[in-house]
Design a protein around this motif. Structure first.
Motif, mmCIF file in Angstrom:
data_model
loop_
_atom_site.group_PDB
_atom_site.id
_atom_site.type_symbol
_atom_site.label_atom_id
_atom_site.label_comp_id
_atom_site.label_asym_id
_atom_site.label_seq_id
_atom_site.Cartn_x
_atom_site.Cartn_y
_atom_site.Cartn_z
ATOM 1 N N GLY A 30 15.462 20.462 6.307
ATOM 2 C CA GLY A 30 15.066 19.726 7.079
ATOM 3 C C GLY A 30 13.272 19.201 7.159
ATOM 4 N N CYS A 31 13.494 18.060 6.810
ATOM 5 C CA CYS A 31 11.870 18.092 6.428
ATOM 6 C C CYS A 31 11.276 17.914 7.659
ATOM 7 N N SER A 32 9.698 18.290 7.382
ATOM 8 C CA SER A 32 8.767 18.173 8.582
ATOM 9 C C SER A 32 7.772 16.527 9.100
ATOM 10 N N GLY A 33 8.384 15.668 10.186
ATOM 11 C CA GLY A 33 6.804 14.840 10.660
ATOM 12 C C GLY A 33 7.879 13.193 9.004
ATOM 13 N N VAL A 34 6.896 12.026 9.316
ATOM 14 C CA VAL A 34 6.879 11.320 8.922
ATOM 15 C C VAL A 34 5.811 11.256 7.769
ATOM 16 N N ALA A 35 6.596 11.204 6.206
ATOM 17 C CA ALA A 35 5.853 10.960 5.156
ATOM 18 C C ALA A 35 4.854 10.102 4.666
ATOM 19 N N ARG A 36 3.308 10.273 3.912
ATOM 20 C CA ARG A 36 2.629 9.815 4.221
ATOM 21 C C ARG A 36 1.895 9.200 2.964
ATOM 22 N N ASP A 37 1.789 10.481 2.078
ATOM 23 C CA ASP A 37 1.002 10.272 0.979
ATOM 24 C C ASP A 37 2.204 11.436 -0.010
ATOM 25 N N LEU A 38 1.791 11.295 -1.449
ATOM 26 C CA LEU A 38 2.185 12.715 -2.305
ATOM 27 C C LEU A 38 2.206 12.505 -3.737
ATOM 28 N N ALA A 39 2.032 13.609 -4.718
ATOM 29 C CA ALA A 39 1.474 13.214 -5.799
ATOM 30 C C ALA A 39 2.499 14.773 -6.592
ATOM 31 N N ILE A 50 7.491 6.410 -1.025
ATOM 32 C CA ILE A 50 7.748 6.978 0.024
ATOM 33 C C ILE A 50 8.343 5.161 0.995
ATOM 34 N N HIS A 51 9.034 4.995 1.144
ATOM 35 C CA HIS A 51 10.001 4.466 1.432
ATOM 36 C C HIS A 51 10.686 4.537 3.204
ATOM 37 N N ASN A 52 11.060 3.646 3.357
ATOM 38 C CA ASN A 52 12.008 3.580 4.579
ATOM 39 C C ASN A 52 12.808 2.847 4.595
ATOM 40 N N VAL A 53 14.548 2.597 4.734
ATOM 41 C CA VAL A 53 15.343 1.872 4.738
ATOM 42 C C VAL A 53 16.368 1.869 6.249
ATOM 43 N N PRO A 54 17.365 0.897 6.237
ATOM 44 C CA PRO A 54 17.923 1.130 7.859
ATOM 45 C C PRO A 54 18.439 2.420 7.936
ATOM 46 N N GLY A 55 18.824 2.814 8.437
ATOM 47 C CA GLY A 55 19.435 4.383 9.168
ATOM 48 C C GLY A 55 17.961 5.537 8.971
ATOM 49 N N ASP A 56 17.380 5.378 8.348
ATOM 50 C CA ASP A 56 15.896 5.968 8.136
ATOM 51 C C ASP A 56 14.924 5.915 9.578
ATOM 52 N N TYR A 76 11.359 8.923 -1.813
ATOM 53 C CA TYR A 76 12.150 9.034 -2.560
ATOM 54 C C TYR A 76 12.392 9.014 -3.970
ATOM 55 N N LEU A 77 13.311 8.571 -5.771
ATOM 56 C CA LEU A 77 13.216 9.180 -6.516
ATOM 57 C C LEU A 77 13.961 7.966 -6.820
ATOM 58 N N ILE A 78 13.438 7.642 -7.785
ATOM 59 C CA ILE A 78 14.212 6.964 -9.066
ATOM 60 C C ILE A 78 13.565 7.171 -10.426
ATOM 61 N N ARG A 79 14.794 6.867 -11.671
ATOM 62 C CA ARG A 79 14.223 7.350 -13.099
ATOM 63 C C ARG A 79 14.064 5.658 -13.364
ATOM 64 N N VAL A 80 12.496 5.282 -13.678
ATOM 65 C CA VAL A 80 12.127 4.272 -14.658
ATOM 66 C C VAL A 80 13.116 3.683 -15.541
ATOM 67 N N ARG A 100 1.037 -1.405 -0.509
ATOM 68 C CA ARG A 100 0.460 -0.280 -0.450
ATOM 69 C C ARG A 100 0.901 1.521 -0.468
ATOM 70 N N SER A 101 2.536 1.526 -0.436
ATOM 71 C CA SER A 101 2.671 2.010 -0.277
ATOM 72 C C SER A 101 2.619 2.995 -1.346
ATOM 73 N N ALA A 102 2.530 4.894 -0.611
ATOM 74 C CA ALA A 102 2.221 5.893 -1.540
ATOM 75 C C ALA A 102 3.431 5.805 -2.749
ATOM 76 N N LEU A 103 2.830 5.947 -3.939
ATOM 77 C CA LEU A 103 4.086 6.415 -5.045
ATOM 78 C C LEU A 103 2.947 7.250 -6.209
ATOM 79 N N ASP A 104 3.532 7.792 -7.154
ATOM 80 C CA ASP A 104 3.242 8.961 -7.729
ATOM 81 C C ASP A 104 4.526 8.925 -8.979
ATOM 82 N N ILE A 105 3.905 9.208 -10.402
ATOM 83 C CA ILE A 105 4.701 9.503 -11.891
ATOM 84 C C ILE A 105 5.314 10.871 -11.984
ATOM 85 N N SER A 106 5.979 10.937 -12.948
ATOM 86 C CA SER A 106 6.266 13.095 -13.299
ATOM 87 C C SER A 106 5.786 12.975 -14.557
#
Length: 725
Positions: free
Chosen positions: A311-320, A280-286, A292-296, A265-271
């Protein structure tokens, strides 16, 4: 005058239905007690056999025509009846007739012939009066609603058009329409099955959905490539249960795994140009979920975490993505009861807040003009849609209930969204009954009640209710009567807990700026409310310490003690808590986020050792949890705590939610003296709300719980005058 049909007790195959005590029994076995409304529904279906009994008829007969309560309650009753009647061995005993109602598929055998000529003068008068009053009430409500819609600041709230795009027997969510406007993709699931992706041609009336993903993998949300030739979605693979963001070529069905994900159910969108996938993702160290961004187009995409200049505020939950690709609108969780939308500039790394004081953002989308955001918000358990004008910063209520996860239709001013409806109720079951009992609602109010806690000293139950439109603090007696509203803060109150003496209630609620939350203490004798001094902005579930001298809450994975005498908060290093409860003076029973299961510890001994820099006492595991390399010592084998919230401890033992088989769970009791566990109630996974808790009334051997029905989600299309720009 009205004629009614007398109904006697009857048999359905090997099932005996006894109306006198609202019970079912099979082949002479022990009776199973059901809620009276469930039996009434079954009796009406038997009376109407073999014809279809409409939903309206059932609501009128069983719930006195109360559409608001009856519609949800009927769906719940049918589900429960089907579960109990599976012992008859048929695939289904109650058939759903789409858009009409229900019918029995087994002929009932009545003890006495049906009689249909008994006149019920008094009943008819009551029903006539009730219908008249209902009609007057309906007219009044419609008038008020119309007045509200015409009175809003825009003055143009009329003219909305809402239509169904799906009405499947299940739950559909996260809709997205193809760039050519022809196809709808969404996540869908029936009860007990995995979510998968479905494709439906919305330009063809009556078109059936087609499943895109395998039945044994899990997918819930997807975005289209701007060219329409690809879908991108998070997928939990069947073969190894690993999660990957995935690309599917629509013409061939071929898939390519791009990069790991945390959830299907992770949130995602494409440019807009189709070159970048934001997710939206969480890796060790976060420390928190990040964007996050990747080039498809890359054969081996390399994730790049966005960096905020200040500095970013809070926990990311959704995006567009914005239509021009310059910005990301990001929903960020600031505390566990506050969330807002931020605008991130992809060129400069600057981020600024667009909203203030929201509770839960439930999806967001950009208008084609780039000057407007549309989003869903859940406030005290109720979802609505809003629009945000980026030039003026004005937020406008779209007056669309249940509004969640919107997406504009390419080339159109209309959008799609999933309509969400779910009811939360506090229910009780008496655990000392010889006949197995299903839970009964403690209140028949039609509002959402949650989070019960019982005080033997006060003889009352504290809980939250959204009866006023906000989750406020209420209490009642153990029977659900003599209800009192104690707070009027018009903000979301959560996690109420009684003090041991029954004179005070602690809870959390947003601070005055809606940028975090605070701990409040309510004095029952005079109604005064105070804020506990704290340097923190995000407090979790609370418990009172020994002697009611302090309140405890986990902050950033550390348990913190808040003395009520004005002393500074004390961090109890090495301890973290999901939920805690003091039992027998200083014995703390608690669940923890860093290790599964249920534990106990002498909290006073721990604090003394911490103060003297001595070796800290070790927490003892009481009930196992799955995962982790832990020495469970004498914890009962084969018994696993299902979650860290649905349990309640006493001197005799612990009632808790236990893992069972498949999608089913068990409410069980662990006996402290014998170290034995017995099951009390078998339930489906979603039935016992994870956003709840258990409470126990010893004097009545009554267990309280927060129950919820299976959420109804349908995909809708919305045309709205505020979106026609």
């Amino acid at each position: 005058m009205e004629k009614t049909t007398k109904i006697s007790n009857f048999n359905l195959g090997t099932c005996r239905v006894d109306l006198s005590d609202n019970s079912l029994s099979f082949d002479g076995q022990e009776k199973l007690s059901l809620q009276p409304k469930f039996i009434e529904v079954l009796a009406q279906l038997a009376r109407g056999y073999p014809e279809v009994v409409t939903r309206d008829e059932l609501i009128e007969t069983v719930w006195d025509g109360n559409e608001y309560v009856g519609s949800k309650a009927l769906t719940n009753a049918i589900w429960h009846l089907r579960q109990h009647l599976t012992a008859l061995g048929d695939d289904t005993v109650i058939d759903t007739v789409r858009k009409t109602g229900y019918r029995l598929l087994i002929a009932p055998q009545f003890d006495e012939p049906l009689v249909s000529d008994v006149e019920q003068v008094e009943v008819s008068f009551r029903q006539y009066r009730r219908r008249s009053l209902s009609a007057l009430l309906l007219v009044a409500l419609v008038s008020v609603a119309m007045s509200y819609l015409l009175w809003t600041s825009t003055g143009i709230q009329t003219g909305k058009e809402i239509s169904y795009l799906t009405r499947e027997d299940g739950s559909e969510r996260f809709p997205a329409v193809s760039p050519n406007g022809r196809y709808l993709v969404y996540g869908g699931a029936r009860h007990g099955s995995n979510y998968g992706l479905f494709l439906k041609e919305i330009s063809v009336e009556g078109a059936l959905p087609k499943r895109l993903s395998p039945r044994d993998s899990e997918e819930a949300r997807a975005v289209w490539h701007p060219g329409g030739e690809y879908l991108y979605y998070p997928s939990r693979r069947a073969e190894d249960r690993r999660c990957f963001f995935t690309e599917m070529q629509m013409s061939s069905g071929q898939v390519r795994y791009l990069t790991p994900c945390n959830s299907h159910r992770s949130a995602l969108d494409i440019s807009p140009d189709g070159s970048q996938l934001a997710y939206i993702h969480n890796v060790p160290g976060d420390s928190d979920d990040e964007v996050y961004l990747i080039r498809v187009e890359s054969n081996e995409p390399i994730p790049e975490k966005i960096q905020c200049q200040k500095g970013c505020s809070g926990v990311a939950r959704d995006l567009a993505f914005s239509p021009d690709g310059r910005y990301l609108a990001i929903a960020r969780r600031l505390s566990n009861i506050t969330e807002d939308i931020f605008l991130y500039d992809l060129n400069t790394g600057e981020e600024r807040a667009l909203t203030q004081g929201m509770e839960d953002i439930r999806g967001l989308t950009w208008h084609h003009s780039g000057k407007q955001l549309v989003f869903g918000v859940e406030t005290s358990g109720v979802r609505r849609g809003f629009s945000l004008d980026l030039d003026s910063g004005k937020v406008t209520d779209l007056a669309v209930p249940g509004f969640s996860y919107p997406k504009f239709i390419p080339g159109s001013q209309d959008l799609v969204y999933n309509h969400y409806a779910r009811q939360y109720d506090i229910a009780y079951m008496d655990v000392d009954k010889s006949i197995p009992q299903t839970p009964y609602p403690l209140f028949y109010s039609g509002y959402g009640q949650r989070l019960p806690d019982y005080s033997a000293a006060a003889g009352r139950v504290v809980y939250t209710s959204n009866e006023t439109g906000f989750n406020e603090i209420w209490t009642s007696d153990s029977q659900g009567n003599n209800r009192i509203q104690h707070t009027f803060i018009e903000r979301r109150a959560l996690y109420p807990r009684w003090s041991a003496d029954g004179h005070k209630i602690a809870f959390i609620a947003p601070d005055e700026l809606n940028e975090g939350n605070q701990i409040y203490v309510l004095q029952l004798d005079n109604g005064e409310m105070s804020v506990v001094a704290s340097p923190y902005s995000n407090h979790t579930r609370l418990f009172w310490g020994p002697g009611d001298k302090a309140i405890y809450s986990s902050i950033d994975n550390q348990l913190v003690k808040f003395p009520l005498d004005g002393a500074k908060p004390v961090v109890l290093r090495g301890l973290s808590m999901s939920r805690g409860q003091i039992v027998d003076e200083s014995l703390l029973v608690f669940s923890r986020p860093d290790a599964p299961g249920l534990w106990q510890l002498d909290i006073e001994a721990y604090e003394v050792a911490l103060t003297k820099s001595e070796a800290l006492p070790t927490a003892i595991p009481l009930i196992r949890g799955r995962g982790g390399k832990i020495d469970w010592q004498s914890a009962p084998a084969g018994v696993y705590l299902a979650d860290g919230l649905n349990w309640v401890a006493g001197s005799q033992g612990v009632y808790f939610k236990q893992r069972a088989s498949g999608a089913e769970y068990m409410v069980s009791f662990w006996d402290r003296q014998t170290n034995q566990t017995r099951g009390i109630l078998r339930i489906p996974n979603n039935y016992l709300s994870s956003f709840g808790t258990l409470a126990f009334i010893p004097s009545e051997q009554r267990l309280l719980m927060t129950l919820t029905d299976y959420p109804q989600r349908d995909i809708m299309r919305l045309s709205h005058p505020l979106l026609q720009r």
